[in-house]
Design a protein around this motif. Structure first.
Motif, short mmCIF file in Angstrom:
data_model
loop_
_atom_site.label_atom_id
_atom_site.label_comp_id
_atom_site.label_asym_id
_atom_site.label_seq_id
_atom_site.Cartn_x
_atom_site.Cartn_y
_atom_site.Cartn_z
N ALA A 57 0.83 -1.20 0.00
CA ALA A 57 0.00 0.00 0.00
C ALA A 57 0.87 1.25 0.00
N THR A 58 1.95 1.21 0.77
CA THR A 58 2.85 2.36 0.80
C THR A 58 3.44 2.60 -0.60
N SER A 59 3.85 1.51 -1.25
CA SER A 59 4.40 1.64 -2.60
C SER A 59 3.35 2.18 -3.57
N LEU A 60 2.12 1.68 -3.44
CA LEU A 60 1.06 2.13 -4.35
C LEU A 60 0.78 3.62 -4.16
N GLN A 61 0.89 4.09 -2.93
CA GLN A 61 0.71 5.54 -2.71
C GLN A 61 1.84 6.30 -3.39
N ARG A 62 3.05 5.79 -3.26
CA ARG A 62 4.19 6.47 -3.86
C ARG A 62 4.08 6.50 -5.39
N GLN A 63 3.37 5.50 -5.93
CA GLN A 63 3.19 5.45 -7.39
C GLN A 63 1.98 6.27 -7.84
N GLY A 64 1.30 6.89 -6.89
CA GLY A 64 0.14 7.70 -7.26
C GLY A 64 -1.15 6.92 -7.38
N GLU A 65 -1.13 5.66 -6.98
CA GLU A 65 -2.36 4.84 -7.09
C GLU A 65 -3.28 5.04 -5.89
N ASP A 111 -9.89 -4.44 0.11
CA ASP A 111 -11.07 -3.57 0.20
C ASP A 111 -10.79 -2.29 0.99
N ILE A 112 -9.85 -2.38 1.93
CA ILE A 112 -9.51 -1.19 2.72
C ILE A 112 -8.96 -0.09 1.80
N LEU A 113 -8.32 -0.51 0.72
CA LEU A 113 -7.67 0.47 -0.15
C LEU A 113 -8.66 1.29 -0.97
N ARG A 114 -9.91 0.85 -1.00
CA ARG A 114 -10.93 1.63 -1.72
C ARG A 114 -11.06 3.02 -1.10
N LEU A 115 -11.01 3.07 0.23
CA LEU A 115 -11.08 4.35 0.94
C LEU A 115 -9.88 5.22 0.60
N PHE A 116 -8.71 4.61 0.60
CA PHE A 116 -7.48 5.39 0.41
C PHE A 116 -7.23 5.73 -1.06
N ARG A 117 -7.92 5.02 -1.96
CA ARG A 117 -7.82 5.38 -3.38
C ARG A 117 -8.85 6.45 -3.73
N GLY A 325 0.83 -9.78 -3.06
CA GLY A 325 1.30 -8.48 -3.56
C GLY A 325 0.82 -8.24 -4.98
N GLU A 326 0.91 -9.26 -5.79
CA GLU A 326 0.48 -9.14 -7.18
C GLU A 326 -1.02 -8.83 -7.24
N ARG A 327 -1.78 -9.56 -6.41
CA ARG A 327 -3.23 -9.36 -6.42
C ARG A 327 -3.58 -7.94 -5.93
N ILE A 328 -2.88 -7.45 -4.92
CA ILE A 328 -3.13 -6.10 -4.42
C ILE A 328 -2.91 -5.08 -5.54
N ARG A 329 -1.78 -5.20 -6.21
CA ARG A 329 -1.45 -4.22 -7.26
C ARG A 329 -2.47 -4.26 -8.39
N THR A 330 -2.79 -5.46 -8.82
CA THR A 330 -3.73 -5.59 -9.94
C THR A 330 -5.11 -5.06 -9.56
N THR A 331 -5.56 -5.45 -8.37
CA THR A 331 -6.92 -5.06 -7.96
C THR A 331 -7.02 -3.55 -7.78
N VAL A 332 -6.02 -2.97 -7.14
CA VAL A 332 -6.09 -1.52 -6.89
C VAL A 332 -6.08 -0.74 -8.21
N ARG A 333 -5.21 -1.15 -9.11
CA ARG A 333 -5.12 -0.40 -10.37
C ARG A 333 -6.41 -0.51 -11.18
N ALA A 334 -7.16 -1.59 -10.92
CA ALA A 334 -8.42 -1.78 -11.66
C ALA A 334 -9.60 -1.06 -11.00
N MET A 335 -9.40 -0.51 -9.81
CA MET A 335 -10.52 0.16 -9.11
C MET A 335 -10.86 1.46 -9.82
N GLN A 336 -12.08 1.50 -10.36
CA GLN A 336 -12.51 2.68 -11.12
C GLN A 336 -13.34 3.62 -10.23
N PRO A 337 -13.33 4.89 -10.55
CA PRO A 337 -14.20 5.80 -9.81
C PRO A 337 -15.66 5.40 -10.04
#
Lengths: 392, 347
Positions: A57-65, A111-117, A325-337
């Motif tokens: 999650a920390t990395s995904l924030q640094r990547q702007g996700e 699912d927690i990352l939906r809030l932070f995205r 880790g792979e699933r987190i990255r893939t799922t987060v990047r696919a989360m649409q507004p």
């Protein structure tokens, strides 16, 4: 501030030393006697997965996700130990950093990352996991937990003697939140109602940049005394002690013995959030001191020395972490507004004419853009670009 | 949703507004075992205004709960109880004491449904005796209703008559939404006929939804042809007295009792102003950024070609609520309402 004193506090409950050695405690050791090697490996796995999630999650924030991330780094033992002490029927009211507890409640952490995205303001079904939504205004939810516990009393779910039935509530908050009036009011309401509640304070020693000395002059475990709520101070980096202390407090709550305040003394190894810069207010020697008391290292050392951390288990866990880790990255990047018009949903449970008129206007306005993408429906920008920052 | 049903033959009684609320609370406690009352001194004392008189004796301390003296705690624990399936009705002892609970109401109570994408419902009612004119000491006479109307997720209603009070408190309790129930304490002792045969209960029927929706509707309290006064709560009686006085001068005033501030029943008000061509808004709350500003803007937008005069507002001043020996200079009384009527008629 002193970094060596608190862990030498004679009242601090510790069952596993920083060196990974078991310590006898007359009251609490029996509480972990039933935990076999499988159970301990389970807790180890929990902590490793939660830390991996936190790193991703920390990395995904640094990547702007993600717009923001609140790390649980260093607090895995306090969260997994207390979370694993809960019964299925118990109910949790977390603050916003309880990713480890969420994991023990069976939430899909992604699912927690939906809030932070910024695509949702909740992200999961609280009833399904008996794990309430995160609460960002610190301390407010301790009252919700107290009220929920008062409801359990009215529902006859306390002190029936049936272990499958008796239920408790645990609410998590930090050292900073203890200064909020709502936490004191929760102590009052819980005490006078003898509510089946565990108030679990993770004292990670930092409220953003303010050390605990800005919140209290006495150990926070003593905060409950004047309210008539007993307190226990536990080594929050010791998953076994945290488990034992929480199990005891939960049992007291479920059996009608009333509320308990637990202070889990731990350390926020990371920043408050990804917007924070701890180098401005605390020393690297503090960080180093606590790195040597890492909650995961401690259990790993113990399991290794006991010959209970086999190569197969380690390899399987490594593979699980990689796949996670792979699933987190893939799922987060696919989360649409969500669709823009959905911002009008779920404000009320029954029609509200003022809101309905605004929704109708907006829908018509959106439809008025013929042949061009309506505002808000252009290709989604990276979440980090618009999610902004919130001061947690 | 809820079902309105005629139950038995209780008939009509002449009750004070406070007794009508008491009767409505009693009916809700009888009808739904999940309803409970919480507040300061609402138990054996029956509340400082005796609105909960007798309920503690009949329903016990677990359902009529004397709470610690902490308003944030009252609302915060009510939220928890609602999450557990209860329908708490909180009494805030006086308007000026609601602010310790403001965070729980606006940040938590109002937003829980939204944040959970409809998964969580908080059917909490917060009763607030509000308004002045009773010679009270400071913090006991304020009108903070707009602060809550400005917060999405809350419904804000205020009855002006005993009949409405009896039904609306039941509708508020049956509503799945948090409802701020503002009680015009200056009218607690006003009497009126109350039809005790109306029971609003929780239920999933079409009739129930219709009964709840009725809570949002404005009522025309008096018909007239020259000017519309929009008022709510204690202001309705003032408006009716002003209309009576104006009639003697040959001015026919229609009085619209808004009843609900959020949502605002704009269609009823707009229809009235389109008929009369003039509108005066009356409330005790300060005029500056008050409900009157919102109402005037909406009426102007929707009645522009019907208006003979600008929409005028009569209300409190931009001062703290004053010492009670001068409160009647602060409050919008009949004379100040008539002054606005005269100004509107002079256009």
């Amino acid at each position: 501030m002193s970094t060596s004193g608190p862990l030498e506090d004679a009242d601090l409950v510790q069952l596993l030393t920083p060196a990974g050695e078991l310590r006898e405690h007359p009251e609490y050791s029996p509480r972990i006697a039933h935990l076999d090697a499988d159970a301990l490996r389970g807790m180890y796995r929990d902590m490793v997965l939660v830390r991996a999630f936190d790193d991703e999650a920390t990395s995904l924030q640094r990547q702007g996700e993600l717009g923001l991330w609140a790390q649980s780094l260093g607090q895995e033992a306090a969260q997994v130990g207390s979370g694993r002490a809960l019964a299925a029927q118990d109910y949790v009211f977390p603050s916003y950093r309880e990713h480890g507890v969420a994991h023990t409640r069976g939430l899909d952490l992604v699912d927690i990352l939906r809030l932070f995205r910024g695509v949702d303001q909740g992200g999961w079904d609280p009833e399904e996991h008996r794990f309430h939504l995160y609460t960002l205004v610190i301390g407010s939810h301790t009252l919700h937990a107290t009220g929920y516990a008062m409801g359990l009393q009215r529902d006859g779910l306390v002190a029936t003697g049936d272990r499958e039935r008796d239920t408790a509530v645990v609410t998590y908050f930090g050292d900073g939140a203890t200064s909020q009036g709502d936490v004191s009011e929760a102590l009052v309401f819980a005490a006078v109602n003898n509510a089946p509640l565990v108030l679990f304070c993770q004292n990670n020693q930092w409220a953003i940049s303010e050390p605990t000395t800005r919140q209290t002059r006495v150990p926070l475990a003593r905060r409950g005394e004047g309210f008539g709520v007993p307190g226990v101070r536990v080594d929050g980096n010791d998953v076994l002690a945290t488990y034992a202390v929480t199990a005891e407090a939960l049992e007291r709550a479920r059996s009608g013995g009333g509320p308990t305040l637990v202070e889990a003394f731990t350390y926020r190894m990371g920043a408050h959030t990804t917007s924070d810069d701890p180098t401005r207010y605390r020393s690297t020697s503090d960080d180093e001191y606590w790195r040597q008391r890492d909650p995961i290292d401690r259990l790993r050392t113990y399991l290794q020395s006991a010959g209970e951390l086999g190569a197969d288990f380690v390899a399987d866990l490594d593979a699980e972490v990689a796949a996670f880790g792979e699933r987190i990255r893939t799922t987060v990047r696919a989360m649409q507004p969500p669709a823009p018009v959905s911002l009008f949903d779920h404000v009320y449970g029954t029609p509200h004419s003022t809101l309905d008129a605004e929704r109708a206007w907006f829908t018509e306005y959106e439809a008025s853009f013929v042949g061009e993408p309506p505002q808000g429906q252009v290709a989604p920008a990276p979440a980090g670009a618009s999610a902004g920052e919130v001061a947690l | 949703m809820s079902a309105a049903e005629a139950s038995g033959h209780r008939g009509t009684q002449r009750l004070t507004l406070s007794k009508a609320i008491n009767a409505g609370l009693r009916r809700a406690l009888e009808t739904d075992p999940k309803v409970l009352l919480m507040g300061e001194d609402i138990g054996p004392l029956g509340g400082v205004f005796r609105v909960t008189d007798g309920l503690h004796k009949d329903f016990g301390p677990d359902r009529v709960v004397d709470t610690p003296l902490a308003e944030s705690g009252i609302v915060g624990t009510a939220i928890g109880l609602a999450l557990r399936g209860y329908r708490p009705v909180c009494e805030i002892q006086f308007d000026g004491f609601i602010f310790p609970a403001f965070d729980q109401i606006t940040t938590q109570l109002a937003k829980m449904r939204y944040r959970s994408r409809g998964r969580l419902s908080l059917p909490v009612v917060i009763r607030v005796p509000y308004g002045g004119g009773i010679g009270a000491i400071e913090h006991h006479s304020e009108s903070p209703e707009v602060l809550f109307a400005h917060t999405a997720g809350l419904r804000v209603v205020t009855p002006a008559t005993p009949a409405d009070a009896f039904v609306m408190i039941q509708q508020a309790i049956a509503s799945p939404d948090p409802v701020m129930f503002f009680e015009p304490k200056g009218r607690y002792w006003d009497k009126g006929e109350v039809d005790l045969d109306t029971t609003i209960t929780s239920g999933d029927t079409q009739a129930g939804a219709a009964a709840l929706a009725e809570m949002d509707r404005a009522h025309v309290a008096r018909t007239g042809t020259d000017l519309t006064i929009a008022a709510y709560g204690a202001g309705v009686a003032t408006a009716l007295r002003a209309a009576e006085a104006a009639a003697a001068d040959g001015v026919s005033i229609e009085v619209v009792d808004l009843r609900s501030i959020s949502p605002l029943d704009a269609p009823t008000l707009v229809a009235s102003v389109r008929r009369t061509g003039r509108c005066v808004v009356v409330h005790e709350a300060p005029v500056f950024y008050g409900a009157g500003g919102e109402i005037a803007a909406r009426v102007t937008e929707e009645c522009f070609y019907h208006l003979q005069a600008p929409v005028l507002r009569v209300g409190g001043f931009h001062t703290p609520y004053p010492a009670n020996k001068v409160e009647h200079d602060y409050l919008p009384g009949v004379d100040r309402v008539l002054d606005a009527v005269d100004r509107a008629m002079a256009f």
